[in-house]
Design an enzyme around this catalytic site. Structure first.
Site, mmCIF file in Angstrom:
data_model
loop_
_atom_site.group_PDB
_atom_site.id
_atom_site.type_symbol
_atom_site.label_atom_id
_atom_site.label_comp_id
_atom_site.label_asym_id
_atom_site.label_seq_id
_atom_site.Cartn_x
_atom_site.Cartn_y
_atom_site.Cartn_z
ATOM 1 N N GLU A 120 0.840 -1.195 0.000
ATOM 2 C CA GLU A 120 0.000 0.000 0.000
ATOM 3 C C GLU A 120 0.876 1.245 0.000
ATOM 4 O O GLU A 120 2.083 1.167 0.206
ATOM 5 C CB GLU A 120 -0.968 -0.010 1.201
ATOM 6 C CG GLU A 120 -2.123 -0.968 0.997
ATOM 7 C CD GLU A 120 -3.120 -1.016 2.136
ATOM 8 O OE1 GLU A 120 -2.958 -0.258 3.104
ATOM 9 O OE2 GLU A 120 -4.059 -1.823 2.052
ATOM 10 N N HIS A 235 -9.694 9.926 2.941
ATOM 11 C CA HIS A 235 -9.332 8.827 2.046
ATOM 12 C C HIS A 235 -9.553 9.289 0.615
ATOM 13 O O HIS A 235 -10.594 9.874 0.305
ATOM 14 C CB HIS A 235 -10.185 7.581 2.333
ATOM 15 C CG HIS A 235 -9.590 6.340 1.739
ATOM 16 N ND1 HIS A 235 -9.643 6.069 0.390
ATOM 17 C CD2 HIS A 235 -8.910 5.318 2.298
ATOM 18 C CE1 HIS A 235 -9.024 4.932 0.156
ATOM 19 N NE2 HIS A 235 -8.565 4.448 1.302
ATOM 20 N N ARG A 281 -1.080 9.187 1.041
ATOM 21 C CA ARG A 281 -2.537 9.312 0.949
ATOM 22 C C ARG A 281 -2.996 10.770 0.835
ATOM 23 O O ARG A 281 -3.908 11.079 0.079
ATOM 24 C CB ARG A 281 -3.151 8.648 2.189
ATOM 25 C CG ARG A 281 -4.615 8.464 2.108
ATOM 26 C CD ARG A 281 -5.092 7.625 3.256
ATOM 27 N NE ARG A 281 -4.905 6.201 3.003
ATOM 28 C CZ ARG A 281 -5.338 5.254 3.822
ATOM 29 N NH1 ARG A 281 -5.938 5.574 4.948
ATOM 30 N NH2 ARG A 281 -5.162 3.986 3.533
ATOM 31 N N HIS A 339 -11.883 10.140 6.845
ATOM 32 C CA HIS A 339 -11.628 8.702 7.019
ATOM 33 C C HIS A 339 -11.038 8.347 8.380
ATOM 34 O O HIS A 339 -11.440 7.358 8.991
ATOM 35 C CB HIS A 339 -10.669 8.274 5.905
ATOM 36 C CG HIS A 339 -10.335 6.819 5.880
ATOM 37 N ND1 HIS A 339 -11.284 5.839 5.712
ATOM 38 C CD2 HIS A 339 -9.142 6.181 5.990
ATOM 39 C CE1 HIS A 339 -10.691 4.658 5.711
ATOM 40 N NE2 HIS A 339 -9.401 4.826 5.905
ATOM 41 N N ARG A 374 -1.416 9.423 8.925
ATOM 42 C CA ARG A 374 -1.240 8.000 9.234
ATOM 43 C C ARG A 374 -0.844 7.211 7.997
ATOM 44 O O ARG A 374 -1.390 7.413 6.911
ATOM 45 C CB ARG A 374 -2.548 7.434 9.786
ATOM 46 C CG ARG A 374 -2.501 5.951 10.076
ATOM 47 C CD ARG A 374 -3.819 5.471 10.649
ATOM 48 N NE ARG A 374 -4.912 5.675 9.726
ATOM 49 C CZ ARG A 374 -5.294 4.815 8.791
ATOM 50 N NH1 ARG A 374 -4.640 3.678 8.633
ATOM 51 N NH2 ARG A 374 -6.307 5.080 8.008
HETATM 52 C C1 SIN Z 1 -7.990 1.279 2.715
HETATM 53 O O1 SIN Z 1 -8.324 0.114 2.584
HETATM 54 O O2 SIN Z 1 -7.635 1.976 1.776
HETATM 55 C C2 SIN Z 1 -8.038 1.894 4.076
HETATM 56 C C3 SIN Z 1 -7.006 1.316 4.912
HETATM 57 C C4 SIN Z 1 -6.573 2.274 5.952
HETATM 58 O O3 SIN Z 1 -7.244 3.290 6.175
HETATM 59 O O4 SIN Z 1 -5.527 2.055 6.539
#
Ligand code: SIN
Length: 545
Positions: A120, A235, A281, A339, A374
């Site tokens: 990620e 998000h 993010r 989020h 985060r």
């Molecule tokens: C996501 O699945 O994109 C969210 C995961 C997260 O907020 O850490």
């Protein structure tokens, strides 16, 4: 309190408020102590953990190290991560995840039994464990809820809304809760807040309706130290549909190859950041948010990810289908949504807050591991690590027996207050916060939000009553209490966002676009809020005896 409203008193060794991953982890770790778990949801599990698609980040793969995970965590946090706490999170986290794997929790695995590890944004390695593909949170908390319900030492109180802490001489002595049938004073020398985040204080959020910042508001009213409240993570890729909450399209999709396209079908992220779709993010969220604010639609083309990981995204496919969308046929419309809250109740490494007898863990806490932003999939990890640490500390810490105290009088709401009125106040507050303290903020917008929230808080306060004969039933009191919490949290976030005259991590001020080298205060208490707006009686309504 009227004679027709029952008022009960119950005793426990420990009270845990919240039914997500952090709370249930703490509860299970505390067994066989007599613990009461209080949740306002109708059953277990509840909270945002259920909605978490992304997984749990942990350095459990070959060649990966907790130190590397900690370094990525520190880098994501834009200068405000407590490095020692990040080291603790990633070290304890790897051990916890290994334990859960050994314990047979249903993580996705390769044929040889090793965990399948995803990648990620802003992680230097593939280190995200998943369960049920993109149903990690649901799979995990459903399994834990079964264990909690089968643990005889745990008393589970559902449909129970925690209203305020009971304090005597600065020490927490329990919690006043509004249950479906009436008031209950839960007397206990130790209270753990695990109430989750504040997403539902914003108009557009991926969080469930219950994420109204109750724990943060309860702790604030009791005078606890709070920190980093301005840092709210948006998000980037929530489905752009008219729904509340808005469905999440997990970041793991981009990790598996999904591409962001503008209205002309052009892939724009490579022009924005060298890591393109896997940029941090906040960078991705702002790149999308800018286009959406200018009236240009943005799409996520899921097809490369669906082809790369067939069967890997059942939750996403179900959510798209619910909204009549087919991600195999066309790219999905997306827009950012509130989020995750990096800020919260200040705690130390064992979850202790500034108040004797009060601990906090999970999203409601501010441990310093997230700083200004985060790292993806660090939140379930945080819930696991600090849920367990809090439980250990609570179990080991001797506390003097509770002093005697009189029964606190619950707040009373006038009998003619309706759900419609409270819904209208709540909706206006959510819009004010989303418009004024959203993805990109400025001083004027924040001041406008502050004025609106102050006005709404004053209006809400007029709905209280002193007349014992004309009080609203528990369902209305709870609704009023959520609105009160939403407004207090909103005003605290705006206050902190106004004070931080710079852009850093998730906090982006268009009128102060650069980070400043000067260190700024990160902590506050309710008295700071009272310093800039006339204190409202509701803000001081904690049951201080
Ligand atoms: C996501 O699945 O994109 C969210 C995961 C997260 O907020 O850490």
């Amino acid at each position: 309190m009227t004679s027709s409203t029952p008022y009960d008193v119950r005793d426990a060794e420990v009270i845990v408020v919240g039914s997500g991953l952090a709370g249930m982890t703490a509860v299970l770790q505390l067994a066989p102590r007599a613990v009461t778990l209080i949740t306002k949801t109708a059953g277990l599990p509840g909270g945002s953990s259920l909605y978490a698609q992304g997984g749990i980040a942990a350095a459990v793969g070959p060649g990966d190290r907790p130190e590397d995970h900690a370094a990525d965590t520190v880098a994501a946090g834009a200068g405000l991560v407590d490095a020692a706490m990040a080291a603790l999170l990633t070290r304890d986290g790897a051990a916890q995840v290994r334990r859960l794997l050994a314990d047979g929790l249903p993580f996705d695995r390769a044929p040889d039994g090793s965990p399948l590890l995803g990648r990620e944004a802003a992680h230097g390695a593939a280190r995200i464990v998943h369960a049920g593909g993109d149903a990690t949170g649901r799979t995990l908390v459903t399994a834990l809820a079964e264990r909690v319900l089968a643990t005889p030492s745990v008393r589970v109180e559902t449909d129970a809304f925690a209203v305020d802490l009971v304090l005597r001489n600065g020490r927490v002595c329990g919690l006043l809760a509004c249950h479906g049938q009436g008031w209950v004073l839960h007397r206990a020398p130790r209270v753990i807040l695990a109430t989750g985040g504040i997403g539902a204080t914003f108009a557009r959020t991926t969080n469930p309706a219950e994420a109204t910042g109750d724990g943060l508001a309860i702790a604030a009213r009791a005078g606890a130290r709070l920190a980093d409240l301005e840092f709210v993570q948006f998000h980037p890729t929530a489905l752009a549909v008219d729904a509340d909450p808005v469905p999440l399209l997990t970041e793991a999709l981009r990790g598996a190859g999904a591409l962001l396209l503008d209205g002309q079908g052009h892939r724009f992220m490579p022009d924005e950041h060298p890591l393109a779709e896997l940029a941090p993010r906040d960078v991705v969220a702002r790149a999308i948010g800018r286009r959406v604010a200018a009236g240009e639609p943005v799409f996520l083309d899921l097809r490369p990810a669906l082809a790369a990981k067939p069967g890997g995204f059942p939750t996403v496919l179900a959510l798209c289908a619910e909204h009549g969308l087919d991600p195999f046929a066309e790219p999905m419309p997306v827009a950012p949504a509130a989020h995750y809250h990096m800020g919260g109740v200040v705690t130390d490494a064992d979850g202790r807050t500034s108040l004797e007898g009060l601990w906090a863990c999970g999203e409601v806490a501010c441990t310093g591991v997230h700083g200004a932003n985060r790292l993806a999939s660090n939140s379930l990890l945080e819930a696991l690590v600090f849920g367990a640490r809090v439980a250990r500390d609570v179990a080991e810490r001797p506390l003097a027996p509770l002093p005697p105290f009189a029964l606190p009088r619950p707040p009373a709401v006038a009998a003619d207050v309706s759900h419609i009125l409270l819904d209208a106040i709540g909706a206006e507050a959510r819009s004010a916060l989303y418009d004024g303290a959203g993805l990109v903020r400025d001083g004027l917008g924040l001041l406008a939000a502050r004025r609106k929230l102050d006005r709404l808080a004053a209006a809400l306060d007029t709905l209280r009553c002193e007349d014992n004969d004309a009080e609203a039933p528990p369902a209305i009191v709870r609704h009023w209490g959520e609105a009160r919490n939403r407004l207090l949290v909103g005003r605290l976030v705006v206050h902190a966002a106004l004070a931080r005259e710079e852009s850093r991590g998730a906090h982006c001020r268009s009128d102060h676009p650069l980070p400043t080298p000067a260190s700024m205060s990160r902590t506050l208490t309710l008295s700071d809020l009272a310093g800039f707006a006339a204190p409202l009686p509701g803000d001081a309504a904690c049951c201080i005896l």
